[in-house]
Design an enzyme around this catalytic site. Structure first.
Site, PDB file in Angstrom:
ATOM      1  N   ASN A  46       0.598  -1.032   0.102  1.00 41.94           N
ATOM      2  CA  ASN A  46       0.157   0.049  -0.167  1.00 41.94           C
ATOM      3  C   ASN A  46       0.856   1.364  -0.117  1.00 41.94           C
ATOM      4  O   ASN A  46       1.991   1.230   0.511  1.00 41.94           O
ATOM      5  CB  ASN A  46      -0.956   0.018   1.272  1.00 41.94           C
ATOM      6  CG  ASN A  46      -0.453  -0.236   2.495  1.00 41.94           C
ATOM      7  OD1 ASN A  46       0.741  -1.041   2.627  1.00 41.94           O
ATOM      8  ND2 ASN A  46      -1.010   0.258   3.633  1.00 41.94           N
ATOM      9  N   GLU A  48       0.286   5.122   0.630  1.00 38.43           N
ATOM     10  CA  GLU A  48      -0.699   6.232   0.861  1.00 38.43           C
ATOM     11  C   GLU A  48      -0.327   7.552   0.551  1.00 38.43           C
ATOM     12  O   GLU A  48       0.949   7.620   0.060  1.00 38.43           O
ATOM     13  CB  GLU A  48      -0.909   6.127   2.662  1.00 38.43           C
ATOM     14  CG  GLU A  48      -1.487   4.798   3.001  1.00 38.43           C
ATOM     15  CD  GLU A  48      -1.635   4.737   4.617  1.00 38.43           C
ATOM     16  OE1 GLU A  48      -1.099   5.652   5.271  1.00 38.43           O
ATOM     17  OE2 GLU A  48      -2.231   3.822   4.949  1.00 38.43           O
ATOM     18  N   ASN A  49      -0.957   8.425   0.651  1.00 39.63           N
ATOM     19  CA  ASN A  49      -0.952   9.908   0.119  1.00 39.63           C
ATOM     20  C   ASN A  49      -1.468  11.062   1.207  1.00 39.63           C
ATOM     21  O   ASN A  49      -2.561  10.633   1.917  1.00 39.63           O
ATOM     22  CB  ASN A  49      -1.472   9.953  -1.208  1.00 39.63           C
ATOM     23  CG  ASN A  49      -1.090  11.156  -1.863  1.00 39.63           C
ATOM     24  OD1 ASN A  49      -1.653  12.433  -1.723  1.00 39.63           O
ATOM     25  ND2 ASN A  49      -0.334  11.173  -2.922  1.00 39.63           N
ATOM     26  N   ALA A  50      -1.026  12.150   1.299  1.00 37.69           N
ATOM     27  CA  ALA A  50      -1.449  13.073   2.120  1.00 37.69           C
ATOM     28  C   ALA A  50      -2.850  13.477   1.644  1.00 37.69           C
ATOM     29  O   ALA A  50      -3.574  14.085   2.501  1.00 37.69           O
ATOM     30  CB  ALA A  50      -0.531  14.401   1.880  1.00 37.69           C
ATOM     31  N   TYR A  52      -5.611  11.758   1.100  1.00 42.24           N
ATOM     32  CA  TYR A  52      -6.050  10.433   1.539  1.00 42.24           C
ATOM     33  C   TYR A  52      -6.506   9.460   0.521  1.00 42.24           C
ATOM     34  O   TYR A  52      -6.035   8.318   0.345  1.00 42.24           O
ATOM     35  CB  TYR A  52      -7.050  10.358   2.742  1.00 42.24           C
ATOM     36  CG  TYR A  52      -6.217  10.763   4.038  1.00 42.24           C
ATOM     37  CD1 TYR A  52      -4.938  11.172   4.244  1.00 42.24           C
ATOM     38  CD2 TYR A  52      -6.965  10.634   5.306  1.00 42.24           C
ATOM     39  CE1 TYR A  52      -4.094  11.609   5.330  1.00 42.24           C
ATOM     40  CE2 TYR A  52      -6.306  10.884   6.441  1.00 42.24           C
ATOM     41  CZ  TYR A  52      -5.137  11.446   6.483  1.00 42.24           C
ATOM     42  OH  TYR A  52      -4.550  11.543   7.840  1.00 42.24           O
ATOM     43  N   CYS A  57      -4.130   0.177  -2.452  1.00 43.65           N
ATOM     44  CA  CYS A  57      -3.961  -0.655  -1.751  1.00 43.65           C
ATOM     45  C   CYS A  57      -2.647  -1.698  -2.117  1.00 43.65           C
ATOM     46  O   CYS A  57      -2.413  -1.471  -3.464  1.00 43.65           O
ATOM     47  CB  CYS A  57      -5.044  -1.745  -1.783  1.00 43.65           C
ATOM     48  SG  CYS A  57      -6.324  -0.970  -0.678  1.00 43.65           S
ATOM     49  N   GLU A  59      -2.709  -4.819  -2.866  1.00 50.11           N
ATOM     50  CA  GLU A  59      -3.255  -5.498  -3.940  1.00 50.11           C
ATOM     51  C   GLU A  59      -3.366  -4.844  -5.258  1.00 50.11           C
ATOM     52  O   GLU A  59      -2.944  -5.654  -6.512  1.00 50.11           O
ATOM     53  CB  GLU A  59      -4.715  -6.173  -3.766  1.00 50.11           C
ATOM     54  CG  GLU A  59      -4.855  -6.971  -2.527  1.00 50.11           C
ATOM     55  CD  GLU A  59      -4.926  -6.133  -1.233  1.00 50.11           C
ATOM     56  OE1 GLU A  59      -4.582  -4.853  -1.066  1.00 50.11           O
ATOM     57  OE2 GLU A  59      -5.574  -6.586  -0.366  1.00 50.11           O
ATOM     58  N   CYS A  90      -9.875  -5.172   0.756  1.00 50.92           N
ATOM     59  CA  CYS A  90     -11.199  -4.300   0.889  1.00 50.92           C
ATOM     60  C   CYS A  90     -11.945  -4.727  -0.237  1.00 50.92           C
ATOM     61  O   CYS A  90     -11.619  -5.468  -1.240  1.00 50.92           O
ATOM     62  CB  CYS A  90     -10.631  -2.963   0.841  1.00 50.92           C
ATOM     63  SG  CYS A  90     -10.342  -2.530  -0.978  1.00 50.92           S
ATOM     64  N   CYS A  93     -10.596  -4.120  -3.838  1.00 55.22           N
ATOM     65  CA  CYS A  93      -9.599  -5.105  -4.248  1.00 55.22           C
ATOM     66  C   CYS A  93     -10.272  -6.361  -4.609  1.00 55.22           C
ATOM     67  O   CYS A  93      -9.678  -6.779  -5.525  1.00 55.22           O
ATOM     68  CB  CYS A  93      -8.636  -5.049  -3.281  1.00 55.22           C
ATOM     69  SG  CYS A  93      -7.256  -3.559  -3.214  1.00 55.22           S
TER      70      CYS A  93
END
Ligand code: THU
Length: 137
Positions: A46, A48-50, A52, A57, A59, A90, A93
């Site tokens: 995964n 992530e990013n500021a 959001y 993910c 996958e 999730c 995914c």
């Protein structure tokens, strides 16, 4: 290589990927590993990013790696995350996996200590919509 070796290699690959995840916001690192139809393993984490919603993910990363390498079919996928609960894919995914996997494809759910549970794609995404729905008669 036997099927059991393949499975253990896949679990090991997901666990090895997990600490590479970029998850500064959730602190929840996930690793994924796909076994394709040639026996090749593709991994992802995964990211992530500021902002959001722009995060992705593990996958999704593994699927992108498989596609880039020319893989066509997911034969099995392992997902690894920490904590007591099962790190199941999730909803989004599950649908991403559906694009490249038959319904009986094993989804191996792993924790830090290895395999915790196994489901088929059909278990996790029953009555799913997939590429067959769009195949022309
Ligand atoms: N996450 C995954 O990468 N895969 C899953 O199957 C479940 C959730 C990530 C997304 C986000 O970066 C973090 O875990 C917490 O939701």
């Amino acid at each position: 290589m036997s099927k059991n070796d393949n499975t253990q290699n896949l679990i090991d690959a997901a666990l090895a990927a997990m600490p590479m995840a970029y998850a500064p916001y959730s602190k929840f690192q996930v690793g994924a590993a796909i076994l394709d139809e040639t026996g090749t393993i593709h991994t992802g984490v995964n990211v992530e990013n500021a902002a959001y919603p722009q995060g992705s993910c593990a996958e999704a990363g593994a699927i992108a790696a498989m596609v880039m390498a020319g893989g066509k079919t997911i034969q099995a996928i392992a997902v690894a995350g920490r904590g007591d609960l099962l790190c199941t894919p999730c909803g989004g995914c599950r649908q991403r996996i559906r694009e490249f996997a038959p319904l009986d494809t094993p989804i191996l759910i792993c924790g830090e200590d290895g395999l915790k549970a196994t489901f088929t794609l059909d278990d996790l995404l029953p009555e799913s919509f997939g590429p067959d729905h769009l195949t022309k008669e």
